[in-house]
Design a protein around this motif. Structure first.
Motif, PDB file in Angstrom:
ATOM      1  N   ASP A  36     -12.915   8.573  -3.945  1.00 54.91           N
ATOM      2  CA  ASP A  36     -12.721   7.485  -2.992  1.00 54.91           C
ATOM      3  C   ASP A  36     -11.605   7.759  -1.989  1.00 54.91           C
ATOM      4  OD1 ASP A  36     -10.575   7.253  -4.816  1.00 54.91           O
ATOM      5  OD2 ASP A  36     -10.388   5.114  -4.396  1.00 54.91           O
ATOM      6  N   ALA A  37     -10.932   8.885  -2.106  1.00 51.60           N
ATOM      7  CA  ALA A  37      -9.786   9.175  -1.240  1.00 51.60           C
ATOM      8  C   ALA A  37     -10.228   9.435   0.198  1.00 51.60           C
ATOM      9  CB  ALA A  37      -9.008  10.379  -1.767  1.00 51.60           C
ATOM     10  N   HIS A  61      -4.315   2.230  -3.253  1.00 49.95           N
ATOM     11  CA  HIS A  61      -4.175   3.238  -2.200  1.00 49.95           C
ATOM     12  C   HIS A  61      -2.953   4.118  -2.450  1.00 49.95           C
ATOM     13  CE1 HIS A  61      -7.386   1.484   0.120  1.00 49.95           C
ATOM     14  NE2 HIS A  61      -6.807   0.303   0.012  1.00 49.95           N
ATOM     15  N   ARG A  97     -10.667   9.689  10.364  1.00 47.03           N
ATOM     16  CA  ARG A  97     -10.527   9.606   8.915  1.00 47.03           C
ATOM     17  C   ARG A  97     -11.521  10.565   8.262  1.00 47.03           C
ATOM     18  NH1 ARG A  97      -8.179   5.468   6.362  1.00 47.03           N
ATOM     19  NH2 ARG A  97      -8.297   4.300   8.324  1.00 47.03           N
ATOM     20  N   ARG A 139       0.841  -1.218   0.000  1.00 45.86           N
ATOM     21  CA  ARG A 139       0.000   0.000   0.000  1.00 45.86           C
ATOM     22  C   ARG A 139       0.873   1.265   0.000  1.00 45.86           C
ATOM     23  NH1 ARG A 139      -4.231  -0.502   4.712  1.00 45.86           N
ATOM     24  NH2 ARG A 139      -2.339  -1.061   5.839  1.00 45.86           N
ATOM     25  N   ALA A 178       0.085   4.135   2.844  1.00 46.46           N
ATOM     26  CA  ALA A 178      -0.348   3.630   4.147  1.00 46.46           C
ATOM     27  C   ALA A 178       0.476   4.207   5.297  1.00 46.46           C
ATOM     28  CB  ALA A 178      -0.262   2.105   4.165  1.00 46.46           C
ATOM     29  N   HIS A 221      -5.465   9.044  -4.338  1.00 49.63           N
ATOM     30  CA  HIS A 221      -6.623   8.156  -4.429  1.00 49.63           C
ATOM     31  C   HIS A 221      -6.536   7.134  -3.307  1.00 49.63           C
ATOM     32  CE1 HIS A 221      -3.546   5.620  -6.202  1.00 49.63           C
ATOM     33  NE2 HIS A 221      -4.356   4.581  -6.034  1.00 49.63           N
ATOM     34  N   GLY A 222      -7.666   6.554  -2.947  1.00 46.28           N
ATOM     35  CA  GLY A 222      -7.666   5.561  -1.879  1.00 46.28           C
ATOM     36  C   GLY A 222      -7.228   6.161  -0.560  1.00 46.28           C
ATOM     37  N   ALA A 223      -6.579   5.337   0.262  1.00 47.26           N
ATOM     38  CA  ALA A 223      -6.186   5.773   1.603  1.00 47.26           C
ATOM     39  C   ALA A 223      -4.889   6.558   1.575  1.00 47.26           C
ATOM     40  CB  ALA A 223      -6.044   4.557   2.518  1.00 47.26           C
ATOM     41  N   CYS A 224      -4.876   7.657   2.308  1.00 51.53           N
ATOM     42  CA  CYS A 224      -3.668   8.469   2.514  1.00 51.53           C
ATOM     43  C   CYS A 224      -3.514   8.611   4.030  1.00 51.53           C
ATOM     44  CB  CYS A 224      -3.826   9.831   1.835  1.00 51.53           C
ATOM     45  SG  CYS A 224      -2.369  10.900   1.971  1.00 51.53           S
TER      46      CYS A 224
END
Length: 290
Positions: free
Chosen positions: A156-157, A77, A196, A42, A80, A134-137
């Motif tokens: 989706d971020a 993602h 989050r 990730r 992570a 994008h995704g998880a930051c």
């Protein structure tokens, strides 16, 4: 004709990286992409990441064909955070346990300052650096994008500063840069709660400038924006970035120095060991009582 220095930099870029992929997606555009390239992890920031981010930024700073830089990530993602438990991770290194505590603290302090400098290299690059998230930051990923000049994301971020839940103080720049980006109250909210936030809330508080409906639209949209910037006067663009940074409150370095000194002692606590063990074991940590 390119100078010898810029030719050397271009050749060095072609030699490749371990944790990154540095490319020029469109030969007709003076835009380079620096992509975090550890999707199986990730894109967690490893020792290689901390070594290669400043190297890539310093090289792109010297390449005339790089008029703008896009910072993106491979896989589902963005990042992570800092890799936990990996070999060479300065946060889990022993730093001479059993030896002189001051020497151990100084070793950890130097490691923190080194990681800080790696992310500050994004800010020091004279070319504008645009984050495409994008995704998880998470954690260190937020530190990284906070050092960028402009931030965009896909719908989706999500963004989260997890350090407070890991019993440490965020020390790679978020606490110094986020208040200047989103305001003190919003920065304190994120840093103290560890909650989050969605792309929509990130846009509302000013963490990102625009939200795209999908990663595909994000990539296309950011490429277009970067190309437009790259087509402007390089002197004007680099001068604008330099003046913006200089005009900002100049106590960022003092703040980084303070948190490095603070964490050189606090990161040696049992709570950090417990937090990492709980993370690895996917359980709720049990911290010591003060």
């Amino acid at each position: 004709m390119a100078s010898g220095g810029s030719s050397d930099a271009e050749a060095e870029l072609r030699r490749g990286f371990k944790a990154l992929a540095v490319t020029r997606p469109d030969p007709a555009a003076a835009v380079y992409e620096v992509r975090l390239s550890r999707p199986a992890q990730r894109n967690a920031l490893s020792p290689d990441s901390f070594a290669e981010i400043p190297r890539a930024m310093a090289l792109l700073d010297r390449v005339p064909a790089a008029r703008a830089v896009v910072l993106s990530a491979a896989g589902p993602h963005f990042c992570a955070g800092i890799e936990l438990g990996g070999p060479g991770n300065p946060l889990t290194a022993p730093f001479g346990r059993g030896a002189d505590p001051a020497a151990a603290a100084e070793g950890l302090r130097r490691a923190i300052l080194g990681m800080q400098a790696a992310l500050t290299a994004v800010e020091l690059c004279r070319k504008p650096v645009i984050a495409a998230v994008h995704g998880a930051c998470v954690g260190g990923g937020v530190d990284l994008v906070a050092a960028c000049d402009i931030r965009y994301c896909s719908k989706d971020a999500t963004f989260v500063l997890k350090e407070v839940d890991m019993a440490i103080v965020a020390d790679l720049g978020a606490l110094q840069r986020l208040p200047r980006i989103v305001g003190y109250g919003n920065a304190a909210d994120l840093a103290l709660t560890g909650r989050r936030i969605t792309a929509a809330e990130a846009k509302e508080m000013g963490l990102v400038s625009r939200v795209f409906d999908s990663k595909q639209e994000l990539d296309a949209g950011v490429a277009k924006i970067a190309k437009e910037i790259s087509e402007k006067s390089a002197n004007a663009v680099m001068g604008t970035k330099a003046v913006l940074l200089r005009s900002r409150d100049i106590t960022v370095e003092q703040g980084l120095e303070h948190v490095a000194t603070w964490n050189s002692g606090m990161l040696r606590s049992n709570d950090l060991v417990e937090a990492i063990k709980a993370f690895m074991e996917k359980r709720k940590p049990v911290f010591s009582k003060l």
